[in-house]
Motif scaffolding. Structure first.
Motif, short mmCIF file in Angstrom:
data_model
loop_
_atom_site.label_atom_id
_atom_site.label_comp_id
_atom_site.label_asym_id
_atom_site.label_seq_id
_atom_site.Cartn_x
_atom_site.Cartn_y
_atom_site.Cartn_z
N ASP A 183 0.80 -1.22 0.00
CA ASP A 183 0.00 0.00 0.00
C ASP A 183 0.84 1.28 0.00
O ASP A 183 0.30 2.36 0.22
CB ASP A 183 -0.94 0.00 1.20
N ALA A 184 2.14 1.14 -0.25
CA ALA A 184 2.99 2.33 -0.43
C ALA A 184 3.06 2.66 -1.91
O ALA A 184 2.94 1.79 -2.77
CB ALA A 184 4.38 2.07 0.13
N HIS A 185 3.29 3.94 -2.21
CA HIS A 185 3.45 4.34 -3.60
C HIS A 185 4.84 4.04 -4.13
O HIS A 185 5.04 3.92 -5.34
CB HIS A 185 3.17 5.85 -3.75
N ALA A 186 5.82 3.95 -3.22
CA ALA A 186 7.20 3.70 -3.64
C ALA A 186 7.97 3.09 -2.48
O ALA A 186 7.58 3.22 -1.31
CB ALA A 186 7.88 4.99 -4.11
N ARG A 187 9.08 2.44 -2.80
CA ARG A 187 10.01 1.92 -1.80
C ARG A 187 11.40 2.49 -2.11
O ARG A 187 11.97 2.23 -3.18
CB ARG A 187 10.04 0.39 -1.85
N ILE A 188 11.92 3.27 -1.18
CA ILE A 188 13.27 3.85 -1.31
C ILE A 188 13.91 3.77 0.06
O ILE A 188 13.35 4.27 1.04
CB ILE A 188 13.23 5.32 -1.79
N ASP A 189 15.08 3.17 0.16
CA ASP A 189 15.70 2.92 1.45
C ASP A 189 16.85 3.87 1.79
O ASP A 189 17.52 3.68 2.80
CB ASP A 189 16.21 1.48 1.52
N ASP A 190 17.06 4.89 0.97
CA ASP A 190 18.16 5.83 1.19
C ASP A 190 17.64 7.25 1.05
O ASP A 190 16.92 7.57 0.09
CB ASP A 190 19.27 5.57 0.17
N TRP A 191 18.02 8.13 1.99
CA TRP A 191 17.50 9.50 1.96
C TRP A 191 18.01 10.29 0.77
O TRP A 191 17.34 11.23 0.31
CB TRP A 191 17.84 10.22 3.26
N THR A 192 19.17 9.95 0.24
CA THR A 192 19.67 10.66 -0.93
C THR A 192 18.72 10.51 -2.11
O THR A 192 18.48 11.46 -2.86
CB THR A 192 21.07 10.14 -1.31
N ALA A 194 15.48 9.37 -1.63
CA ALA A 194 14.14 9.70 -1.17
C ALA A 194 13.84 11.19 -1.28
O ALA A 194 12.70 11.59 -1.57
CB ALA A 194 13.96 9.24 0.28
N LEU A 195 14.86 12.03 -1.07
CA LEU A 195 14.64 13.47 -1.08
C LEU A 195 14.03 13.96 -2.39
O LEU A 195 13.00 14.65 -2.37
CB LEU A 195 15.95 14.20 -0.77
N PRO A 196 14.61 13.66 -3.55
CA PRO A 196 13.97 14.14 -4.78
C PRO A 196 12.59 13.55 -5.01
O PRO A 196 11.72 14.22 -5.60
CB PRO A 196 14.96 13.74 -5.89
N TRP A 197 12.37 12.31 -4.56
CA TRP A 197 11.03 11.72 -4.70
C TRP A 197 10.02 12.51 -3.89
O TRP A 197 8.93 12.83 -4.38
CB TRP A 197 11.06 10.26 -4.26
N GLY A 203 5.43 18.66 -5.54
CA GLY A 203 5.11 19.37 -6.77
C GLY A 203 3.86 18.85 -7.47
O GLY A 203 3.13 19.59 -8.11
N GLU A 204 3.60 17.53 -7.31
CA GLU A 204 2.47 16.92 -8.01
C GLU A 204 1.15 17.22 -7.31
O GLU A 204 0.10 17.28 -7.96
CB GLU A 204 2.66 15.40 -8.11
N GLY A 205 1.17 17.33 -5.98
CA GLY A 205 -0.05 17.61 -5.25
C GLY A 205 -0.72 16.36 -4.71
O GLY A 205 -0.30 15.24 -4.94
N ALA A 206 -1.82 16.56 -3.99
CA ALA A 206 -2.47 15.49 -3.24
C ALA A 206 -3.33 14.59 -4.11
O ALA A 206 -3.38 13.38 -3.88
CB ALA A 206 -3.33 16.09 -2.12
#
Length: 210
Positions: A183-192, A194-197, A203-206
């Motif tokens: 139920d997550a939109h993405a899986r990223i395990d590193d903040w480097t 994750a930040l741009p995501w 920017g995309e909105g809710a």
């Protein structure tokens, strides 16, 4: 109410490493081996002297003792502080952590010592309803939620479906064995990464999240 984007993030295994220090403490102070490759805590803790499994009812007191005496042993997840500093330039941040209120002040101080100074809110159980209330309070333009536990992503998808959901497991030994939360939109395990995501979701909105 600010109308800015809102980041709601877990703490343990997202901002701070927890299972590694917990494993070290169990082994050194309690002669309990902790198998990080297990699916969860249940069945993963085994006493050395008789190979017996630590039952679920005994795990919570151990966790309470860890947070009482060993919070100082937790270390910063790489790049988490810099990522939050960047996010704070454009968004509000709440740390929603599943520990009891008795540890609130310790968690605030623990994070402040790492130059992470944002609202800390304690919680027990699923995070969907408290996140719904936070969204009602802040009225953000868009919300992103970050957590290592699939159960919480399912809870948020039920109670606050417009929130973007990022599954992150910062402990590599655990991350390697766990599938992405359904139920997550993405899986990223590193903040480097994750930040741009996260900034991209702001920017995309809710509406795109649901």
């Amino acid at each position: 109410m600010s109308g800015r984007p809102l980041l709601i993030t877990d703490c343990d295994e997202v901002l701070l490493h927890m299972v590694g220090p917990f494993k070290t403490w169990l082994e050194s102070d309690h002669a309990i081996d902790f198998d990080l490759e297990g699916e969860n805590f249940e069945g993963a803790l085994v006493r050395r002297h008789d190979a017996s499994v630590v039952e679920s009812a005994e795990i919570w007191p151990l966790l309470d003792a860890f947070f009482t005496n060993q919070m100082h042993s937790q270390t910063l997840v790489p790049h988490a502080d810099r990522a939050l500093a960047t996010i704070a330039e454009v968004a509000d941040i709440v740390v929603l952590t599943n520990i009891t209120e008795q540890f609130h002040a310790g968690r605030v101080d623990q994070l402040a010592a790492l130059d992470i100074r944002h609202r800390v809110q304690c919680n027990q159980g699923g995070k969907g309803e408290p996140i719904r209330r936070l969204v009602e309070e802040f009225q953000p333009s868009v919300t992103v939620f970050v957590d290592d536990t699939p159960f919480h992503h399912t809870s948020v998808a039920k109670y606050a479906p417009d929130v973007w959901r990022l599954h992150m497991i910062a402990e590599p030994r655990v991350a390697a064995r766990r599938a992405a939360a359904a139920d997550a939109h993405a899986r990223i395990d590193d903040w480097t990464d994750a930040l741009p995501w996260i900034l991209g979701r702001f920017g995309e909105g809710a509406k795109a999240a649901a």
